[in-house]
Structure formats: C-alpha cells, structure tokens
Write an enzyme that holds these catalytic residues in place. Sequence first.
Site, PDB file in Angstrom:
ATOM      1  N   ARG A 181       0.771  -1.187   0.019  1.00 52.75           N
ATOM      2  CA  ARG A 181      -0.051   0.054   0.020  1.00 52.75           C
ATOM      3  C   ARG A 181       0.960   1.184   0.086  1.00 52.75           C
ATOM      4  O   ARG A 181       0.642   2.212  -0.647  1.00 52.75           O
ATOM      5  CB  ARG A 181      -0.978   0.045   1.018  1.00 52.75           C
ATOM      6  CG  ARG A 181      -1.964  -1.210   1.189  1.00 52.75           C
ATOM      7  CD  ARG A 181      -2.768  -1.112   2.269  1.00 52.75           C
ATOM      8  NE  ARG A 181      -1.907  -1.402   3.496  1.00 52.75           N
ATOM      9  CZ  ARG A 181      -2.209  -1.152   4.746  1.00 52.75           C
ATOM     10  NH1 ARG A 181      -3.727  -1.031   4.938  1.00 52.75           N
ATOM     11  NH2 ARG A 181      -1.642  -1.441   5.781  1.00 52.75           N
ATOM     12  N   ASN A 206      -6.001  -3.011   2.347  1.00 54.68           N
ATOM     13  CA  ASN A 206      -6.049  -4.285   2.100  1.00 54.68           C
ATOM     14  C   ASN A 206      -7.308  -4.959   2.337  1.00 54.68           C
ATOM     15  O   ASN A 206      -8.138  -4.128   2.710  1.00 54.68           O
ATOM     16  CB  ASN A 206      -5.202  -4.773   3.448  1.00 54.68           C
ATOM     17  CG  ASN A 206      -3.880  -4.728   3.494  1.00 54.68           C
ATOM     18  OD1 ASN A 206      -3.105  -4.657   2.478  1.00 54.68           O
ATOM     19  ND2 ASN A 206      -3.040  -4.477   4.506  1.00 54.68           N
TER      20      ASN A 206
END
Length: 104
Positions: free
Chosen positions: A25, A43
């Site tokens: 990320r 996520n």
Amino acid sequence: MERAVKKFVSFDFEVFGKVQGVFFRKYTQQKAMELGLVGWVKNTQTKTVIGTVQGPSDKTRAMRTWLTREGSPKSRIDELKVRNEKTIETLEYKAFDVIRDEND
C-alpha cells in the site's frame, strides 16, 4: 469557441499474490503520487489489495503497468483485476490515500 473539457480515466483494481505485509500500500501510494494520480488503496480480508486510481490516461496506464509488474520490492504479483474503467470529467478524490482498517 468551446473550451476543451479535460478528461480523466478512473478504474478500480484488485491485486492478487503476496501483497500484504510487504509495504504494498505504501509503495502504491508513493507511485501514484509520483505520477500525479488520486484515489485510494487498502488491504482486504482475503489477503488482496484493492483500490481506485484516477488521473490522466497516460499516467493511469503507467500505474496499471506498475500494479501488474512491479509493486513493492518484496511483493509478488500473481494477477491484477481491473473493473469499472471509465472516462470522467472531474476527479473524485483530492489525494491518493492509504485506507487502514482496524487490523493495521
């Protein structure tokens, strides 16, 4: 004379592989910011990463390639699924954010 309306591309994505616990990320956010894109990444409970990317066509194409082939240094990308790809006239986000959940 009509003023040209700038068009942008928007798409949703899901990345499969070893993409959690490898700073995926963070690197996705960095790449998006480097390309001048907006959107978000987070996520999932199924160990994938999902998000939305918006910006100029050439920059979103570069991001798509990055999400398919590169990712974070310790990630392993098995597959990228793109959904809802469309042309938009106005960006829906102001930045590219990492969305955290209660497990982060």
